[in-house]
Motif scaffolding. Structure first.
Motif, PDB file in Angstrom:
ATOM      1  N   UNK A 188      48.567  26.319 -30.390  1.00 61.19           N
ATOM      2  CA  UNK A 188      49.375  27.511 -30.110  1.00 61.19           C
ATOM      3  C   UNK A 188      48.648  28.399 -29.098  1.00 61.19           C
ATOM      4  N   UNK A 189      49.407  29.186 -28.325  1.00 70.48           N
ATOM      5  CA  UNK A 189      48.753  30.097 -27.368  1.00 70.48           C
ATOM      6  C   UNK A 189      47.854  31.085 -28.114  1.00 70.48           C
ATOM      7  N   UNK A 210      47.460  34.247 -28.063  1.00 71.37           N
ATOM      8  CA  UNK A 210      48.054  35.476 -28.611  1.00 71.37           C
ATOM      9  C   UNK A 210      48.822  35.195 -29.905  1.00 71.37           C
ATOM     10  N   UNK A 211      49.398  33.994 -30.027  1.00 68.45           N
ATOM     11  CA  UNK A 211      50.087  33.648 -31.278  1.00 68.45           C
ATOM     12  C   UNK A 211      49.051  33.437 -32.380  1.00 68.45           C
ATOM     13  N   UNK A 212      47.946  32.762 -32.028  1.00 66.33           N
ATOM     14  CA  UNK A 212      46.903  32.542 -33.039  1.00 66.33           C
ATOM     15  C   UNK A 212      46.309  33.873 -33.503  1.00 66.33           C
ATOM     16  N   UNK A 213      46.243  34.811 -32.587  1.00 60.32           N
ATOM     17  CA  UNK A 213      45.747  36.145 -32.918  1.00 60.32           C
ATOM     18  C   UNK A 213      46.682  36.802 -33.952  1.00 60.32           C
ATOM     19  N   UNK A 214      47.984  36.660 -33.760  1.00 60.13           N
ATOM     20  CA  UNK A 214      48.950  37.262 -34.704  1.00 60.13           C
ATOM     21  C   UNK A 214      48.873  36.580 -36.070  1.00 60.13           C
TER      22      UNK A 214
END
Lengths: 376, 376
Positions: free
Chosen positions: B58-59, B61-65
């Protein structure tokens, strides 16, 4: 959100019209085999019989004392039901405390809220492994892309790094959790991709809960929320008070889905060949029948108005399965969604990646029906 | 007395000294097969790996969320642990309410109290079947007695109709419940027949409970009560907070049994032949070793003082099984004893009448041991 409340099994005893005969163990077995029950049912019946015989062989004064213990056990169950009601009240109280967290989760998933850096730290986790894996996966993707270029095939576009929220969050959960995955048909998938949140509303008196499925505006139906309501009871059954084990779901209610024209995935058209009984001529008719779909979850079998009436066994089985799904969504899915999304929180049973796949769903059906008369 | 608190599995992660390698699915499988794990463990490892790869692809920023959702999930677990503590406090409160009922049960079982007629009515039960069965069993016994008389063999004396209380109440429960029956050896049976009551004492802070086994004065030990104490915790683990599922037993403590001389059923004497390494002469030595017995329940493996130290895997397995037994006795046996006695409340799993019997216990053992030196 979690106590051991059971999902009701929606079964009811089948009363036999025959008079009770007193049979010995061997005769009983022969009698049972003839009646076509399964091996396990037979073992259970014989075991029950042996226990009953052991009790019956006790002196009357001992049997009398056992009845006194049953009376105490009934009083125990009555007190226990109050305990479970208090636990349910606690669950309602805590549901209100969880709400802000679940609301924030929904906003992060939809992209309405972008978490700050402090919120994105998981101090108990070692991120280095994930980072390393991410690099490896990325390199593999680039290498694959280059190979594909050589083959003059266009590489699949990488996921937009500016993507909002967490795409396909609930859809991925449906894919990961076997109980939900089995219900979701191929034609359901684009609709489940529009699922934005599942919420639980708890009710204290009478006890129960409602599952709310929140959808993005979509091409399939006009509803934004689909609901499924579960009613529970927490009282020892009058006829079997000693079987009490805590709150039980005993009925459920779906909701009407306002399907857009031609978009109802819960019905399918089948073609049937009909043969005229006397003339032998064959014609083809089309019929609408229920299609497999997750969305049948919102149209459960009707419960009879009379709670004492017995249900057909297939209806019972459907309701039992439905209660289990409702219980599971409330108990495990809503409260631990992120862990089901990432796979961290999947039990062995949740994860069916390696189970045998069921026959793939076919939308067309055909068969030959014999009718005694039909207009030409 | 019942919530879904789990028995801890007493496992701890085995840390490997090897460095993590990034392996593809096929390589991983080959690597795992070589390491000698079971098929299910391999499937679990590969599944975990696939989920991890899906996340890693996953990108950022998605992993961050997703990390932000994990943070919320941790907050959820912290609130949930307070919920479970409140439920435990409720259990302590209700334990006090159950006490008079359980006390009366003990008095009826021992014969100290004779219930009056009103207490012996079970209005929800149809007694006629039991009565009919009782007559049938009695007639069969009389017929058998007559047959035996003809054969000039003395009939077995019928149970004394003036018998006190409910004889062998707890012993019968041990026989009926497979988990307990498997622990009870033949040499334990006369001792378990002296078991008069099992009581639970709940503790609120720190949370836990003690099982008390009350015995009649007997020929085996001088104790009148044997105790087993379970300590519980109800806090998300610091290293794995998201795996929190409610209160867990994490340690237990037995008690010393003051065995009368020659009556200790938890030790047995074995004879071993020892062969002198150089001279080849053989001698027989006797050794005391632990014997299978239910009473080993009161001498569980020692827990290490350091809670972070890892346990040997066989010790872990013993403790896991022990915690399950303790949990089960508290949760099912004490609260529903009469139903386990009559068989009404036995689950399929409780009842092992039809399970294969394990090899019968043998008290003598023998083997040949090679020793490097031994005085003649």
């Amino acid at each position: 959100m979690t106590t051991n409340e059971r999902t009701g099994d929606a079964t009811s005893e089948v009363e036999s019209g025959e008079e009770e005969e007193v049979l010995g163990g061997g005769e009983l077995a022969a009698h049972l085999i003839k009646s076509g029950i399964t091996r396990n049912e037979m073992i259970a019946a014989i075991t029950n019989r042996l226990h009953a015989e052991a009790m019956a062989s006790l002196p009357p004064n001992v049997r009398r004392r056992i009845r006194a213990l049953r009376t105490l056990q009934k009083e125990f169950a009555d007190i226990e039901s109050k305990f479970y009601l208090e636990v349910h009240a606690l669950e309602c109280k805590y549901e209100r405390m969880y709400k802000p967290l679940l609301e924030k989760r929904a906003q992060i998933v939809s992209g309405a809220y972008e978490p700050n850096d402090a919120e994105c730290v998981n101090p108990w986790r070692d991120e280095s492994e994930e980072e390393e894996l991410a690099r490896a996966v990325q390199n593999a993707a680039i290498a694959e892309g280059e190979e594909k270029k050589e083959e003059k095939e266009p590489a699949e576009p990488p996921m937009d790094p500016n993507v909002k929220g967490i795409p396909d969050f609930w859809y991925t959960i449906f894919k990961n959790v076997s109980m939900l995955c089995e219900m979701m048909q191929e034609h359901d998938e684009p609709i489940i991709k529009c699922l934005q949140d599942i919420k639980v509303q708890m009710f204290e008196d009478p006890i129960g809960f409602t599952l709310e499925f929140h959808f993005l505006p979509n091409d399939y139906f006009t509803n934004t929320v689909l609901t499924k309501e579960y009613s529970m009871k927490c009282k020892p059954d009058e006829e079997n008070p000693l079987e009490f084990e805590g709150p039980e779901i005993y009925s459920c209610k779906g909701c009407e889905i306002n399907w857009k024209k031609g978009k109802n995935v819960t019905v399918k058209t089948i073609k049937k060949k009909q043969k005229h009984k006397s003339r032998g001529s064959v014609r083809t008719v089309t019929k609408s029948v229920q299609a497999d779909s997750f969305f049948n979850f919102f149209a459960p079998p009707q419960m009879p108005d009379d709670p004492n009436s017995t249900l057909a066994s297939d209806t019972q089985a459907l309701l039992t399965a439905d209660f289990e799904v409702g219980h599971y969504i409330r108990e495990r899915v809503v409260s631990r969604a992120v862990l089901l999304y990432t796979g961290e929180g999947l039990d062995e049973d949740d994860d069916d990646d390696y189970e045998e796949e069921e026959d793939s769903y076919s939308d067309e059906d055909s068969g030959t029906e014999e009718v005694s008369d039909a207009e030409d």
